[in-house]
Design a protein around this motif. Structure first.
Motif, PDB file in Angstrom:
ATOM      1  N   GLY A  85       0.806  -1.208   0.000  1.00  0.00           N
ATOM      2  CA  GLY A  85       0.000   0.000   0.000  1.00  0.00           C
ATOM      3  C   GLY A  85       0.840   1.260   0.000  1.00  0.00           C
ATOM      4  O   GLY A  85       2.067   1.229  -0.028  1.00  0.00           O
ATOM      5  N   PHE A  86       0.129   2.385   0.054  1.00  0.00           N
ATOM      6  CA  PHE A  86       0.812   3.674   0.038  1.00  0.00           C
ATOM      7  C   PHE A  86       1.576   3.886   1.338  1.00  0.00           C
ATOM      8  O   PHE A  86       1.087   3.578   2.425  1.00  0.00           O
ATOM      9  CB  PHE A  86      -0.203   4.795  -0.147  1.00  0.00           C
ATOM     10  CG  PHE A  86       0.408   6.167  -0.086  1.00  0.00           C
ATOM     11  CD1 PHE A  86       1.063   6.688  -1.181  1.00  0.00           C
ATOM     12  CD2 PHE A  86       0.341   6.918   1.079  1.00  0.00           C
ATOM     13  CE1 PHE A  86       1.623   7.958  -1.137  1.00  0.00           C
ATOM     14  CE2 PHE A  86       0.897   8.180   1.132  1.00  0.00           C
ATOM     15  CZ  PHE A  86       1.542   8.698   0.018  1.00  0.00           C
ATOM     16  N   SER A  87       2.776   4.398   1.219  1.00  0.00           N
ATOM     17  CA  SER A  87       3.612   4.683   2.383  1.00  0.00           C
ATOM     18  C   SER A  87       4.079   6.120   2.293  1.00  0.00           C
ATOM     19  O   SER A  87       4.604   6.564   1.260  1.00  0.00           O
ATOM     20  CB  SER A  87       4.818   3.735   2.422  1.00  0.00           C
ATOM     21  OG  SER A  87       5.676   4.075   3.494  1.00  0.00           O
ATOM     22  N   GLY A  88       3.881   6.872   3.382  1.00  0.00           N
ATOM     23  CA  GLY A  88       4.298   8.263   3.398  1.00  0.00           C
ATOM     24  C   GLY A  88       5.790   8.450   3.588  1.00  0.00           C
ATOM     25  O   GLY A  88       6.292   9.561   3.421  1.00  0.00           O
ATOM     26  N   MET A  89       6.504   7.392   3.939  1.00  0.00           N
ATOM     27  CA  MET A  89       7.950   7.449   4.135  1.00  0.00           C
ATOM     28  C   MET A  89       8.639   6.611   3.071  1.00  0.00           C
ATOM     29  O   MET A  89       8.157   5.548   2.677  1.00  0.00           O
ATOM     30  CB  MET A  89       8.326   6.920   5.519  1.00  0.00           C
ATOM     31  CG  MET A  89       7.815   7.755   6.674  1.00  0.00           C
ATOM     32  SD  MET A  89       8.784   9.267   6.900  1.00  0.00           S
ATOM     33  CE  MET A  89      10.324   8.559   7.475  1.00  0.00           C
ATOM     34  N   GLY A  90       9.756   7.097   2.606  1.00  0.00           N
ATOM     35  CA  GLY A  90      10.565   6.326   1.678  1.00  0.00           C
ATOM     36  C   GLY A  90      11.262   5.165   2.374  1.00  0.00           C
ATOM     37  O   GLY A  90      11.324   5.090   3.605  1.00  0.00           O
ATOM     38  N   VAL A  91      11.780   4.265   1.590  1.00  0.00           N
ATOM     39  CA  VAL A  91      12.453   3.070   2.100  1.00  0.00           C
ATOM     40  C   VAL A  91      13.910   3.113   1.665  1.00  0.00           C
ATOM     41  O   VAL A  91      14.221   3.393   0.495  1.00  0.00           O
ATOM     42  CB  VAL A  91      11.773   1.785   1.590  1.00  0.00           C
ATOM     43  CG1 VAL A  91      12.491   0.552   2.122  1.00  0.00           C
ATOM     44  CG2 VAL A  91      10.309   1.760   1.989  1.00  0.00           C
ATOM     45  N   LEU A  92      14.803   2.850   2.613  1.00  0.00           N
ATOM     46  CA  LEU A  92      16.239   2.812   2.341  1.00  0.00           C
ATOM     47  C   LEU A  92      16.707   1.364   2.455  1.00  0.00           C
ATOM     48  O   LEU A  92      16.725   0.798   3.547  1.00  0.00           O
ATOM     49  CB  LEU A  92      17.001   3.704   3.323  1.00  0.00           C
ATOM     50  CG  LEU A  92      18.521   3.778   3.139  1.00  0.00           C
ATOM     51  CD1 LEU A  92      18.866   4.438   1.805  1.00  0.00           C
ATOM     52  CD2 LEU A  92      19.165   4.552   4.287  1.00  0.00           C
ATOM     53  N   ASN A  93      17.068   0.777   1.336  1.00  0.00           N
ATOM     54  CA  ASN A  93      17.571  -0.601   1.300  1.00  0.00           C
ATOM     55  C   ASN A  93      19.082  -0.584   1.139  1.00  0.00           C
ATOM     56  O   ASN A  93      19.612   0.084   0.234  1.00  0.00           O
ATOM     57  CB  ASN A  93      16.939  -1.387   0.147  1.00  0.00           C
ATOM     58  CG  ASN A  93      15.459  -1.617   0.352  1.00  0.00           C
ATOM     59  OD1 ASN A  93      14.988  -1.716   1.487  1.00  0.00           O
ATOM     60  ND2 ASN A  93      14.711  -1.706  -0.740  1.00  0.00           N
ATOM     61  N   CYS A  94      19.779  -1.318   1.990  1.00  0.00           N
ATOM     62  CA  CYS A  94      21.241  -1.401   1.939  1.00  0.00           C
ATOM     63  C   CYS A  94      21.652  -2.851   1.724  1.00  0.00           C
ATOM     64  O   CYS A  94      21.125  -3.756   2.381  1.00  0.00           O
ATOM     65  CB  CYS A  94      21.869  -0.859   3.215  1.00  0.00           C
ATOM     66  SG  CYS A  94      21.579   0.904   3.498  1.00  0.00           S
ATOM     67  N   ASP A  95      22.570  -3.044   0.816  1.00  0.00           N
ATOM     68  CA  ASP A  95      23.071  -4.380   0.488  1.00  0.00           C
ATOM     69  C   ASP A  95      24.588  -4.364   0.644  1.00  0.00           C
ATOM     70  O   ASP A  95      25.293  -3.685  -0.100  1.00  0.00           O
ATOM     71  CB  ASP A  95      22.668  -4.773  -0.936  1.00  0.00           C
ATOM     72  CG  ASP A  95      23.096  -6.182  -1.288  1.00  0.00           C
ATOM     73  OD1 ASP A  95      24.250  -6.352  -1.716  1.00  0.00           O
ATOM     74  OD2 ASP A  95      22.282  -7.108  -1.134  1.00  0.00           O
ATOM     75  N   PHE A  96      25.076  -5.110   1.638  1.00  0.00           N
ATOM     76  CA  PHE A  96      26.509  -5.169   1.953  1.00  0.00           C
ATOM     77  C   PHE A  96      27.031  -6.514   1.467  1.00  0.00           C
ATOM     78  O   PHE A  96      26.526  -7.558   1.856  1.00  0.00           O
ATOM     79  CB  PHE A  96      26.723  -5.026   3.458  1.00  0.00           C
ATOM     80  CG  PHE A  96      28.139  -4.728   3.852  1.00  0.00           C
ATOM     81  CD1 PHE A  96      28.517  -3.449   4.205  1.00  0.00           C
ATOM     82  CD2 PHE A  96      29.090  -5.731   3.879  1.00  0.00           C
ATOM     83  CE1 PHE A  96      29.825  -3.175   4.572  1.00  0.00           C
ATOM     84  CE2 PHE A  96      30.392  -5.469   4.241  1.00  0.00           C
ATOM     85  CZ  PHE A  96      30.762  -4.187   4.595  1.00  0.00           C
ATOM     86  N   LYS A  97      28.063  -6.494   0.614  1.00  0.00           N
ATOM     87  CA  LYS A  97      28.569  -7.742   0.035  1.00  0.00           C
ATOM     88  C   LYS A  97      30.086  -7.701  -0.062  1.00  0.00           C
ATOM     89  O   LYS A  97      30.664  -6.707  -0.495  1.00  0.00           O
ATOM     90  CB  LYS A  97      27.983  -7.953  -1.369  1.00  0.00           C
ATOM     91  CG  LYS A  97      28.214  -9.358  -1.906  1.00  0.00           C
ATOM     92  CD  LYS A  97      27.282 -10.337  -1.246  1.00  0.00           C
ATOM     93  CE  LYS A  97      27.481 -11.749  -1.800  1.00  0.00           C
ATOM     94  NZ  LYS A  97      28.766 -12.355  -1.355  1.00  0.00           N
TER      95      LYS A  97
END
Length: 289
Positions: A85-97
């Motif tokens: 659904g709609f989210s008023g906050m953005g999402v920060l995805n981090c991928d450590f490799k």
């Protein structure tokens, strides 16, 4: 081996491995580090450059002698998950490799191991307070860290925080402040605990007991981390004087931890100047282009 199909050489010579005559294993001593050029409070020289990955929205490359890693930021872009659904906050995805050749032990190149998943979560927690996610509703920002060479677990994580923050700023994402990362290790200097108790019992109460000292080493490498009793990794916003994340492991007394935090905050101010210089250089290059 089938010697009829794969015949071996008739004569073979054992390889000659030469070791230096004065080769001695490093042990922690007061005011003496594994790198004799550095004092306990000194950091390794930092090389920071933006614009390494042309396909990314923002990128950064950081090098601290034998610690080398690259960061790429993609986004902000709309969320593509079906049913969300709609989210008023953005999402920060981090991928450590870690790259396959980054560590002494060969790493898996297909999927993340538990350590990489943990570092990805720590990196996201350290960067999220500085990013204005409320201005990016129903959007996602992907941060990819690739470690090319690792020389110390704490310094590698601190360098990833620094490079990711610069890459986010290079991508034009609005932030409250840049996040600088720094690590500190504390280890025992002088006689070990077992030798201390032996000398105290043999003296039968005569004289003062020998108390081991705790020395704080900033930005420890792999060889120094073998002797550490504990370590901290600090993520800090110098302009706002706010700590976004603090990771502590091992055992230490309160005064030692407080002193380590103060040293890390001072070191983050030095790293902050390098981050500003790298961003200014990227702006000059973009104007000249």
């Amino acid at each position: 081996m089938d010697r009829k199909r794969v015949p071996g050489p008739e004569l073979s010579v054992a390889p000659l491995v030469e070791y230096p005559i004065d080769h001695e294993r490093w042990t922690p001593q007061q005011e003496k580090r594994h790198d004799p050029k550095r004092q306990p409070e000194d950091l390794r020289p930092i090389y920071l450059k933006t614009g390494l990955i042309s396909q990314a929205s923002g990128s950064a490359y950081i090098e601290l002698e034998n610690t080398k890693l690259a960061c790429g930021v993609y986004g902000p872009r709309p969320v593509k998950k079906i049913g969300q659904g709609f989210s008023g906050m953005g999402v920060l995805n981090c991928d450590f490799k870690f790259a396959t050749f980054a560590c002494v032990k060969r790493r898996n190149n297909t999927r993340q191991d538990p350590q990489e998943k943990e570092l990805s979560q720590i990196l996201s927690q350290a960067l999220a307070p500085a990013v204005r996610l409320e201005l990016l509703p129903k959007s996602v920002i992907d941060v990819y860290i690739t470690v090319l060479e690792s020389d110390g677990w704490g310094s590698c994580l601190a360098a990833a925080i620094t490079a990711a923050s610069v890459a986010l700023a290079h991508a034009g994402i609005e932030m409250l402040d840049l996040v600088a990362g720094c690590s500190a290790s504390y280890m025992q200097i002088g006689p070990s605990i077992s030798s201390t108790t032996t000398e105290t019992s043999s003296s039968s109460g005569a004289g003062n007991p020998i108390t081991p000292q705790i020395q704080i080493f900033m930005d420890a490498d792999t060889e120094e981390e073998k002797y550490e009793q504990g370590a901290i990794v600090l993520a800090y916003m110098p302009s706002l004087n706010e700590v976004t994340h603090l990771l502590q492991n091992g055992k230490a007394e309160g005064p030692i931890i407080n002193q380590s935090v103060e040293h890390c905050m001072e070191a983050c101010n030095k790293v902050y100047a390098v981050m500003h210089h790298a961003l200014l250089e990227s702006m000059k290059e973009s104007k000249d282009a």
